[in-house]
Design an enzyme around this catalytic site. Sequence first.
Site, short mmCIF file in Angstrom:
data_model
loop_
_atom_site.label_atom_id
_atom_site.label_comp_id
_atom_site.label_asym_id
_atom_site.label_seq_id
_atom_site.Cartn_x
_atom_site.Cartn_y
_atom_site.Cartn_z
N HIS A 360 -4.25 -7.62 3.97
CA HIS A 360 -4.52 -5.99 3.99
C HIS A 360 -3.62 -4.74 3.84
CE1 HIS A 360 -8.98 -6.36 2.55
NE2 HIS A 360 -8.24 -7.67 3.04
N LYS A 548 -11.19 9.85 1.32
CA LYS A 548 -10.49 8.02 1.86
C LYS A 548 -10.65 8.01 3.57
CE LYS A 548 -7.68 8.39 -0.73
NZ LYS A 548 -7.80 6.95 -0.87
N ARG A 549 -10.45 7.27 4.67
CA ARG A 549 -9.81 7.64 6.17
C ARG A 549 -8.83 8.57 6.67
NH1 ARG A 549 -13.10 4.37 9.34
NH2 ARG A 549 -10.94 5.97 11.29
N LYS A 554 -1.83 8.88 4.28
CA LYS A 554 -3.03 8.40 2.65
C LYS A 554 -2.65 10.25 2.86
CE LYS A 554 -6.72 5.72 4.09
NZ LYS A 554 -6.48 4.67 2.26
N THR A 656 -9.04 1.82 -2.91
CA THR A 656 -10.43 1.42 -3.92
C THR A 656 -10.86 2.56 -4.33
OG1 THR A 656 -11.80 0.81 -2.08
CG2 THR A 656 -10.96 -0.98 -3.20
N LYS A 660 -12.72 4.28 -7.99
CA LYS A 660 -14.12 4.54 -8.28
C LYS A 660 -13.77 5.85 -9.12
CE LYS A 660 -14.77 2.52 -3.89
NZ LYS A 660 -15.29 2.92 -2.35
C1 LIG Z 1 -14.38 3.23 -1.40
C2 LIG Z 1 -14.52 3.82 -0.14
C3 LIG Z 1 -13.28 3.25 0.39
C4 LIG Z 1 -11.60 3.57 0.62
O1 LIG Z 1 -11.36 4.70 -0.23
P1 LIG Z 1 -9.24 4.37 -0.21
O2 LIG Z 1 -9.23 5.45 -0.85
O3 LIG Z 1 -9.19 4.02 -1.01
O4 LIG Z 1 -9.06 4.51 1.15
C5 LIG Z 1 -13.17 4.34 2.23
N1 LIG Z 1 -14.76 4.47 2.09
C6 LIG Z 1 -15.70 4.94 1.94
C7 LIG Z 1 -17.29 6.14 2.30
C8 LIG Z 1 -15.82 4.09 0.22
O5 LIG Z 1 -16.87 4.10 -0.52
#
Ligand SMILES: *Cc1c(COP(=O)(O)O)cnc(C)c1O
Length: 820
Positions: A360, A548-549, A554, A656, A660
């Site tokens: 990952h 995101k985190r 990032k 991911t 979305k």
């Molecule tokens: C999809 C998702 C993530 C991952 O987000 P990234 O932008 O890919 O880092 C993290 N937290 C939650 C709650 C998510 O639904």
Amino acid sequence: MLNPIFKKEKFKKSVREEVKNLFRTTLEEANSHQIYQAVCYVVKDVIIDNWMKTQKVMNETDPKIVYYMSMEFLTGRYLGNNLLNLTAYGEVKEALDELGIDLNAIEDEERDPALGNGGLGRLAACFLDSLATLGYAAYGCGIRYHYGMFKQEIRDGYQVEVPDNWLKDGGYPFELKRPEYAKEIKFGGYVRVSYNQETGRNDFIQEGYQSVRAIPYDLPVVGYNNNVVNTLRIWDAEAINDFQLDSFDKGDYHKAVEQENLARTIVEVLYPNDNHMAGKELRLKQQYFFISASVQTAIQKYKKNHGDIRKLYEKITFQMNDTHPTVAVPELMRILMDEEGLTWDEAWEVTTRTCAYTNHTIMAEALEKWPIELFSRLLPRVYQIVEEINRRFCERVRAQYPNNEEKIRKMAVIYDGQVRMANLAIVGGYSVNGVARLHTEILEKRELKDFYEMMPEKFNNKTNGITQRRFLLHGNPLLAGWVTEHVGKEWVTDLSRNKGLTVYADDEKAQAEFMNIKYQNKVRLAKYIQEHNGVEIDPRSIFDVQVKRLHEYKRQLLNILHVMYLYNKIKEHPELPFYPRTFIFGAKASAGYERAKSIIKLINNVGGVINHDETIKGKLKVVFIEDYRVSNAELIFAAADVSEQISTASKEASGTGNMKFMLNGALTLGTMDGANVEIVEEVGEENAFIFGLTADEVMNYEQNGGYNPMQYFNNDPDIRQVLMQLINGMYSGGDMNMFRDIYNSLLNTQNSSRADMYFILADFKSYAAAQERVEAKYRNEAAWARSAILNTACAGKFSSDRTIQEYVDDIWKLERITVK
Ligand SMILES: *Cc1c(COP(=O)(O)O)cnc(C)c1O
């Protein structure tokens, strides 16, 4: 087909009964939380029937099973998703309406089971949804942390971590305790070797150990409209001795206390680190705890129906989600040799055909390495096996590359006093996959080059995906309805159908409808933000979202520095046209990650200044949404215009969140990193905003030095102005030191780390230019609507159904089951 229990009259009656049984009260007097629980129990009844039917089919047809091993499952709430997958959502909503109860309000009573940090845990949850929906036999194996990811509160702009006691009020409605499947897990002690006359081999007996009892709790994983219910099995711990009176003599008393402690602490809390290894002893205990329990269970289940343990791999795959479950390799070896009596070679053959590994990340700080001292003390027998794996593997390497210690240095499983889990996972399995095409290429050409050259057949790519059932059908009912009107309902299980929307991209009516739905969703999010943050935002402004985190790679910092830059521009040139924008952030920082926490504070303080500046007439707003998690994520994706995916190229393995947003019709503003590359390939570069250094450029800088952020600081007055505002008190009530660490991180070389490690200054201008293209395009309503529709239309590839089918075809080789 709708289960008759969900027929309105029947359902209403059942909920009444359940409220009475559970709380000895009437529906009229029950509060929302009681009604929520009652509804869950009615739904659970239906699920349990299907669950048992699925088990029966599995027993009869004996399909191959994948065990998806993961320290994290970020499932999000169950109730709404279960109703949708049972195709009962509409009927139940109407039934409750007739009782004067709002299903959405009932759903809001459910806490998010937050058994994960971010992307990796959410991926595991999406995969389970897809596995059940496609009809593959699968178990998720994980840990029942008593405290999941902390709840984030923002106080005075700072993150405060509040414990999340998700099991309060007596467990979780959908879970089922299975004490009959408990397993004993042993830690520590020593290994006694004794010659066995009968077998003519040595027995290895662990003695003087402490142990805990692992107790499984099962959560149902409901497939969409197919009666399949798979299992997410999460392990809790209980003390073995329970302070039996007869163990109160001296030595045993001490041991009893220790074992009690071990049981209490081992599953207490999820480590809140994303992409970062904490290296704590308790973490390794957690890993071995759930892996040993899961491997024991899988073997026991296999043996019920099969005689020859040497054919285990024909019926079982262990998919390891990152290196966290990698002790599965030596643990399986241990059981096969010490308990099942296989020889090393036989056990190795089985193990290396059963285990598979998903990589990952390539970031050094995330790579798991355990000191030999710790590993061997905690897992003495397992360590012996790792040593032997290493010895044999190094022998192979030396045979293939004579006099090339460099190869050993890179590939050995044990090196420099440490056990290297990634190397163990690669050597001990039959598959190594990356999670997006670019990421897999980087693994093969750079990070894992030596392994790739030695064993190319193991390597493959599986670009991540997301489930459209949660992130469109549930999260965005308006758009889901619109998509169904235009291409039919099949997209719910076949997202490639969205391609059919392409023909509407230039249709004025479709554009108006699509943008109206986006507007409604922006109103819904604005209401949430008003209620939760007390900030008023304008749903007609551009919603530019980064959720995101919080991690330096990032680059939330790039985003907020750019907001500061825009604010400067507006102040200096109030006469220039500026399309109103709302910058929305949501992010948790790991509790010990100080720099990340200061970036949260900076975002909040910038918001505090800008949001209260009347002179800019609401042109710019900055909101930080507290406690970003799956449930509010669903609202956020639905409402986004712009999807910020701005990681330093090469650092984000896939992402991911990007998928979305795309599915919900947001345009990606991003670097050529992770799955962004494939998103742009699907939708076309003209329907996204791409900027910044490429992965190759970044990696070349990293290898050759040569990047100097000072040149940007010295030569660019806009950048200089923004950076000076970090240390002139402008966003810190006059405190010149509050953000000095951030400033230093961009410009000064400190304790051997390079300045601006994540190339923020290098990418700043190209990011700002991309943001200008965003504004220009948004002014052209038709052009924007067209691109937004095309994003939803071209998101088909990013369904986790597609990802899972690729895992099945290339790695797992499962056959489908059908449940009537
Ligand atoms: C999809 C998702 C993530 C991952 O987000 P990234 O932008 O890919 O880092 C993290 N937290 C939650 C709650 C998510 O639904």
